[in-house]
Scaffold this motif. Structure first.
Motif, PDB file in Angstrom:
ATOM      1  N   ARG A 327       0.845  -1.217  -0.022  1.00 25.56           N
ATOM      2  CA  ARG A 327       0.092   0.160  -0.152  1.00 25.56           C
ATOM      3  C   ARG A 327       1.006   1.349  -0.038  1.00 25.56           C
ATOM      4  O   ARG A 327       0.711   2.416  -0.685  1.00 25.56           O
ATOM      5  N   HIS A 331       0.748   3.768  -3.136  1.00 27.89           N
ATOM      6  CA  HIS A 331       0.188   5.148  -2.837  1.00 27.89           C
ATOM      7  C   HIS A 331       0.782   6.199  -3.655  1.00 27.89           C
ATOM      8  O   HIS A 331       0.367   7.247  -4.124  1.00 27.89           O
ATOM      9  N   ALA A 335      -2.973   5.213  -9.906  1.00 29.01           N
ATOM     10  CA  ALA A 335      -3.642   3.865  -9.658  1.00 29.01           C
ATOM     11  C   ALA A 335      -4.122   3.410 -11.077  1.00 29.01           C
ATOM     12  O   ALA A 335      -4.155   2.181 -11.211  1.00 29.01           O
ATOM     13  N   VAL A 340      -2.200  -4.730  -8.717  1.00 25.68           N
ATOM     14  CA  VAL A 340      -1.794  -5.664  -7.669  1.00 25.68           C
ATOM     15  C   VAL A 340      -2.504  -7.192  -7.843  1.00 25.68           C
ATOM     16  O   VAL A 340      -3.820  -7.263  -8.051  1.00 25.68           O
TER      17      VAL A 340
ATOM     18  N   MET B  57      -9.531   8.066  -7.479  1.00 25.76           N
ATOM     19  CA  MET B  57      -9.216   6.601  -7.622  1.00 25.76           C
ATOM     20  C   MET B  57      -7.865   6.198  -6.859  1.00 25.76           C
ATOM     21  O   MET B  57      -7.811   4.941  -6.307  1.00 25.76           O
ATOM     22  N   ASN B  58      -6.999   7.144  -6.640  1.00 19.82           N
ATOM     23  CA  ASN B  58      -5.934   6.849  -5.941  1.00 19.82           C
ATOM     24  C   ASN B  58      -6.101   6.461  -4.666  1.00 19.82           C
ATOM     25  O   ASN B  58      -5.603   5.828  -3.895  1.00 19.82           O
ATOM     26  N   ASN B  61      -7.712   3.513  -3.847  1.00 17.67           N
ATOM     27  CA  ASN B  61      -6.621   2.295  -3.929  1.00 17.67           C
ATOM     28  C   ASN B  61      -5.766   2.342  -2.530  1.00 17.67           C
ATOM     29  O   ASN B  61      -5.080   1.265  -2.236  1.00 17.67           O
ATOM     30  N   ALA B  62      -5.478   3.433  -1.999  1.00 19.98           N
ATOM     31  CA  ALA B  62      -4.725   3.601  -0.894  1.00 19.98           C
ATOM     32  C   ALA B  62      -5.409   3.313   0.128  1.00 19.98           C
ATOM     33  O   ALA B  62      -4.864   2.772   1.591  1.00 19.98           O
ATOM     34  N   ASP B  65      -8.008  -2.073   0.202  1.00 17.80           N
ATOM     35  CA  ASP B  65      -6.968  -3.308  -0.283  1.00 17.80           C
ATOM     36  C   ASP B  65      -7.001  -3.290  -1.751  1.00 17.80           C
ATOM     37  O   ASP B  65      -7.791  -3.795  -2.195  1.00 17.80           O
ATOM     38  N   PRO B  66      -5.786  -2.952  -2.239  1.00 17.36           N
ATOM     39  CA  PRO B  66      -5.739  -2.720  -3.537  1.00 17.36           C
ATOM     40  C   PRO B  66      -5.886  -3.973  -4.342  1.00 17.36           C
ATOM     41  O   PRO B  66      -5.881  -4.291  -5.437  1.00 17.36           O
ATOM     42  N   ILE B  69      -8.901  -4.596  -6.015  1.00 20.09           N
ATOM     43  CA  ILE B  69      -9.522  -3.392  -6.798  1.00 20.09           C
ATOM     44  C   ILE B  69      -8.979  -3.595  -8.269  1.00 20.09           C
ATOM     45  O   ILE B  69      -7.816  -3.851  -8.232  1.00 20.09           O
ATOM     46  N   THR B  71      -8.298  -1.409 -11.425  1.00 20.16           N
ATOM     47  CA  THR B  71      -8.353  -0.207 -11.877  1.00 20.16           C
ATOM     48  C   THR B  71      -8.182  -0.013 -13.462  1.00 20.16           C
ATOM     49  O   THR B  71      -7.183  -0.430 -13.742  1.00 20.16           O
TER      50      THR B  71
END
Lengths: 507, 507
Positions: A327, A331, A335, A340, B57-58, B61-62, B65-66, B69, B71
């Motif tokens: 994360r 960050h 994105a 991931v 969106m960022n 993701n932050a 839990d990416p 997700i 994107t």
């Protein structure tokens, strides 16, 4: 090498008709049996233009059940293919277990043309053929039956064949100026072919040279070869199963207490060399992390513009803080440019392929960052320790992984591999904290406790993994993660450093 | 429409910090619960440049839990995307059930830009928005939670935002000449946006207009909206399950004897209009088939050169001769250009998506022929009759299928759909022949006999399928298949005719 394929062998129409029906029925039966087995069949068609490569593929499609055949030919790569390592396009087309894939202008095409036309020298050619050998070995070791047909014509026969095609109004489109140009270079093509066939005829994947002049002789040769190979391979598979059943009737993972200890225990491993006391005070952490994240953001923006992709691998003990580190990394990144990939149990489509297939398919387009939360190293870690993989499977995985990662590196991809290390005591206190936390208790499973009991085995596996897969281009970064802050900064900084270095090498 | 999004609403740093922690924890929890549920979440971010779309969106993701997700943002389509219908790229990026997909420059982007810049008129714009509505309805009906955020800035605020970005050396790359050109067109963009939002705010997929000037206000709005929607959707899902469990505790397929008969039986169906006595003598068959195959070969070669793709659908009674017809077809085609897709049980990756997803993913590149041996019509045939699909699922499938096929037709794909029809007596004698043949007995399963018992139900379902999905551009061809020779020629000739017609329309 090709003299035996210029004997003018022919099969009469009557003979062909006589053999046709029983051959077809047996092929259909074998194809049906194949569908229940745990292996794919890979057929490669290469050779002289006009010697019947695509005709043979058509015949296979007509005689066998085309629903279980994947047919692929390759021209110029699409832009999505160009943005990944060269073999990505082949990996994505591989037939799943139980099916037949037939390939024209396959992985042999580019090296062969480059060498025959003098674009590359013999050293470079050999280098590329070694890649081919490694690729085919990887598939064959996993059970694939590979047969490669080299369809041959003499120079005179090729001329006659091209002329005949040109005369036929339905076929004339097939003959291009390029074919005639290549015909004039017949000599260099044959020298290149001899070298290629000699180098890449291996026990796992042999070449069959087929005289291509008479279409009935050629068809029977291809189909009978396929029939015999299928028969043999299916029988061998049945024997192998019988032996396995006799030796180890229960292939379920062995219980913890009967797993043999590593050969030598107690010796220091690479993990013992880490200074686990390293830490960062909160204030320093905040400042450094944000500096490094800023650096990473700018560097990735540059890498993206240049189309440089990044692949990050996170491995480590349960509760070592992989998620938190990932994360902090994402960050800093856009994105839209990051994906991931959580690696858990394979899907059934993935199980029907070589174990590396599911990682190949996830490689992102140019400029993207792909983060693997656990990875292909599962094979030499959890699958080894828990005995989900046979010993020969995980042992050969080191070479398979090196070859995979070399291809990433050669394509210019920045690959960083992190092992997040914590001590056994630290893990215990994190597990206990998770148990007590209402938000984190779902993160702790019985499996985590079970894995903990095999600490020694895992340590041994990690040591061997690092030993065998940490190379100059694809090094492992061992992260001292007892202090989360120290670990996170080290991860972000390492990725930034590697990107900076890579950008320095790119004009 | 946007007046309420220009109120200058702000959230103080303290207030933001106060709300941050509990909001994040709840979002993480909801994301965790979502993973176990049978539905994906689809978030669309659109709006004014500089209003915080990618920042939101960022942030997601932050904070979340990416790993769960997906994107995606869309620029110019890749060549592989251009060779398929427009929505192929969106279908292939859809998140599987249990995950969140966030999309920027999504399916709204092209219609919006085309209309705002005057490339298309309002009629064409509405036409494309109708496609969007149909697409979102399809996903929502299948359980997807869809939320669309329109991030807004006033013209003055946008100017200030672009200026600020330009001043920041780390961000200045984000502002291009294009952004300023669009800023000058602010008025037309807003008119297009109002029209778009009004038209596409549906019960299934609503727009949330977010004031984008203050980043804390904007972030809280997006995240709280997501939290509330997730909470509500998850609760509703739990209720729905409870109700289903109460009404129909056993969702397993109902046994044959309790399946209700179709509402009206015995009435003539479209299948009764076929002249099932049609047949071809062997000599005529051989000659005609080979003529038609030759015609098809030439026509497909032309279609391939022009990049015209063909999609063929084969449905029909068990033992109606689908396989044989498919082989006569592929025999005329270049194996490298054809892919036969046998449609059986979906894989687990396919089960985690809308039922149409597995057909979208199989669409071939330009010029190719894709043959579906059974198809998306399974939903209104076997899944309907065997009750694998709920009534509302198969009922809405007609519209979903029409929309899918319209997209194929609009892309210029030649679509032929065949129902191979045999009489019940003919089927019986073929089943018996299969039982007696050593090569074909594997083709006959218990399921075939079971399906035969539901002949009436299937007839009814076929009649309704033809009624609802045979359109001018995507007609059904009913094939009288009691005589295999007649059927094979009709199939090959139909494909050739359709290709010829299509080529006639293309310069």
């Amino acid at each position: 090498m090709f003299r035996t394929a210029e004997l003018g062998r022919k099969v009469s129409k009557e003979e062909f008709e006589r053999q046709k029906e029983p051959l077809r029925i047996e092929l259909l039966e074998l194809q049906q049996r194949l569908r229940e087995l745990d292996m794919p069949v890979i057929l490669v068609f290469a050779g002289v233009e006009g010697a019947g490569k695509s005709e043979s593929m058509n015949l296979l499609n007509a005689w066998l059940d085309p629903r279980w055949i994947v047919t692929r030919a390759y021209g110029a790569p699409s832009d999505e293919e160009r943005e990944r390592p060269e073999y990505w396009r082949f990996w994505r087309d591989l037939p799943p277990k139980g099916r037949i894939g037939q390939f024209l202008s396959s992985w042999y095409s580019r090296p062969f043309m480059d060498y025959a036309t003098g674009t590359i020298d013999e050293g470079a050619f050999d280098d590329q053929l070694n890649q081919v050998i490694a690729f085919e070995k990887t598939l064959a070791d996993d059970g694939a039956l590979i047969i490669k047909f080299w369809m041959h014509l003499s120079k005179t026969a090729q001329k006659a064949r091209l002329k005949a095609l040109e005369k036929n109004p339905l076929e004339s489109w097939r003959v291009t100026k390029r074919d005639w140009r290549h015909w004039e270079m017949y000599g260099s093509f044959m020298r290149a072919a001899e070298h290629l066939i000699a180098r890449t005829s291996t026990g796992e994947a042999r070449w069959v040279i087929v005289e291509g002049e008479d279409h009935r002789y050629r068809s029977l040769t291809v189909l009978c070869t396929l029939r015999d190979a299928l028969r043999h391979h299916i029988e061998r598979d049945a024997q192998r199963r019988a032996v396995t059943a006799a030796i180890a009737p229960d292939r379920a993972p062995v219980a913890a207490d009967v797993v043999p200890a590593p050969v030598v225990t107690g010796l220091p491993t690479v993990l013992d060399t880490l200074d686990m006391t390293q830490s960062l005070p909160k204030a320093v952490y905040r400042k450094t992390l944000s500096t490094e994240q800023g650096r990473l953001a700018v560097l990735h923006r540059q890498a993206q513009t240049k189309g440089i992709s990044t692949v990050l691998v996170f491995e480590g003990w349960d509760a070592a803080g992989k998620g938190g580190s990932v994360r902090r990394l994402t960050h800093a990144l856009d994105a839209r440019q990051v994906q991931v990939i959580p690696v858990a149990a394979p899907t059934d489509e993935e199980r029907a392929q070589h174990y590396l297939w599911r990682f190949w398919r996830q490689l992102g387009r140019a400029g993207r960052v792909t983060v693997f939360d656990r990875s292909w190293y599962g094979r030499v870690l959890v699958e080894r320790v828990e005995r989900f993989a046979e010993e020969d499977e995980w042992r050969r995985a080191y070479a398979e992984i090196r070859s995979f990662e070399e291809q990433l590196a050669r394509h210019g991809i920045v690959l960083c591999k992190f092992w997040l290390h914590i001590t056994k005591d630290e893990q215990l206190s994190r597990f206990q904290a998770r148990e007590d936390s209402p938000f984190k208790s779902w993160k702790l499973t019985d499996e985590d406790w079970r894995n903990r009991e095999r600490w020694e085995d895992y340590t041994h596996a990690v040591n061997e993994m690092v030993e065998r897969t940490s190379t100059h281009d694809t090094p492992w970064t061992l992260v001292e993660a007892n202090d989360k802050r120290f670990a996170r900064v080290k991860v972000v900084k390492t990725v930034a450093d590697r990107l900076e270095q890579r950008l320095g090498e790119t004009p």
